[in-house]
Design an enzyme around this catalytic site. Structure first.
Site, PDB file in Angstrom:
ATOM      1  N   ILE A 174       0.750  -1.075   0.100  1.00  0.00           N
ATOM      2  CA  ILE A 174      -0.070   0.050   0.153  1.00  0.00           C
ATOM      3  C   ILE A 174       0.780   1.283   0.200  1.00  0.00           C
ATOM      4  CG2 ILE A 174      -1.637   1.410   1.472  1.00  0.00           C
ATOM      5  CD1 ILE A 174      -2.639  -1.582   2.317  1.00  0.00           C
ATOM      6  N   LYS A 226       3.739 -13.208  18.772  1.00  0.00           N
ATOM      7  CA  LYS A 226       3.903 -13.481  20.355  1.00  0.00           C
ATOM      8  C   LYS A 226       4.593 -14.589  20.412  1.00  0.00           C
ATOM      9  CE  LYS A 226       0.343 -11.638  23.037  1.00  0.00           C
ATOM     10  NZ  LYS A 226       1.170 -10.434  23.649  1.00  0.00           N
ATOM     11  N   LYS A 257       0.190 -14.648  29.404  1.00  0.00           N
ATOM     12  CA  LYS A 257      -0.992 -13.919  29.063  1.00  0.00           C
ATOM     13  C   LYS A 257      -2.262 -14.835  29.454  1.00  0.00           C
ATOM     14  CE  LYS A 257      -3.059 -10.690  26.037  1.00  0.00           C
ATOM     15  NZ  LYS A 257      -3.142  -9.993  24.807  1.00  0.00           N
ATOM     16  N   SER A 272      -3.117   5.462  31.573  1.00  0.00           N
ATOM     17  CA  SER A 272      -1.547   5.555  31.535  1.00  0.00           C
ATOM     18  C   SER A 272      -1.195   6.748  30.728  1.00  0.00           C
ATOM     19  CB  SER A 272      -0.858   4.369  31.015  1.00  0.00           C
ATOM     20  OG  SER A 272      -1.108   4.104  30.027  1.00  0.00           O
ATOM     21  N   GLU A 329      -4.002  -8.206  15.454  1.00  0.00           N
ATOM     22  CA  GLU A 329      -4.262  -6.982  15.767  1.00  0.00           C
ATOM     23  C   GLU A 329      -3.079  -6.077  14.968  1.00  0.00           C
ATOM     24  OE1 GLU A 329      -4.583  -5.579  20.088  1.00  0.00           O
ATOM     25  OE2 GLU A 329      -2.422  -5.582  19.470  1.00  0.00           O
TER      26      GLU A 329
END
Length: 188
Positions: free
Chosen positions: A26, A47, A55, A114, A139
């Site tokens: 792109i 990950k 997690k 935060s 994600e």
């Protein structure tokens, strides 16, 4: 149940590789047309097993539902120069037919306590393997360079203090988050 992590993660590795190529494509298309590319650069990762297991323990997730419950096993980061570029990248993603957006979280307009800012998009991405068709959740984080600079430092401090920031550090992080955002506003 013992998990064959390599077999489980292979489609995620493939998804990240393909998505990086597409997102960089792109960028290249905009530049070939002598147009401002909303995409500055793209990074991606899968990950680590240690991070996934951490997690799972932290959130009380089950290994059986992992592919649905952990949406950031495959993660991409799209860096943009200006806050306005975020909307342009979102428009491009929303118009694609090779992935489907299943969730959006706007931490730019609604920053975390935060001070963290970023736009998170969860996409369902089809991967073809020798064992057939798999839908992978990935994600995609879209953020400006200053948001990324802040988030990188906050992430490092999180490890150093294991999330238990001294009050002074917490205050300074909030202040620097504001400054980083003001920088983005000014540059825009």
């Amino acid at each position: 149940m013992t998990m064959d992590w390599e077999q489980f993660l292979d489609p995620y590795i493939q998804a990240v590789g393909e998505l990086k190529i597409k997102l960089r494509g792109i960028r290249k298309q905009f530049r070939k047309q002598n147009r401002h590319s909303p995409i500055e650069f793209v990074t991606g990762r899968v990950k680590s097993v240690a991070s996934i297991e951490e997690k799972i323990a932290l959130r009380g997730l089950s290994v059986e539902n992992l592919a649905q419950d952990m949406q950031d096993i495959a993660g991409l980061r799209v860096m943009v120069q200006f806050v306005d570029d975020v909307d342009e990248v979102l428009e491009v993603l929303r118009n694609r037919t090779d992935m489907r957006i299943v969730q959006e979280r706007d931490y730019i307009k609604n920053k975390k306590a935060s001070g963290y800012r970023s736009y998170h998009v969860i996409v369902e991405y089809p991967v073809d393997t020798i064992n057939g068709h798999r839908l992978i959740l990935a994600e995609i984080q879209i953020r400006t360079l200053s948001m990324n600079f802040w988030a990188t430092i906050e992430h490092s401090l999180n490890y150093k203090y294991q999330g238990d920031f001294p009050e002074e550090i917490k205050k300074r992080l909030e202040i620097t988050a504001k400054i980083a955002y003001q920088l983005d506003e000014e540059m825009g």
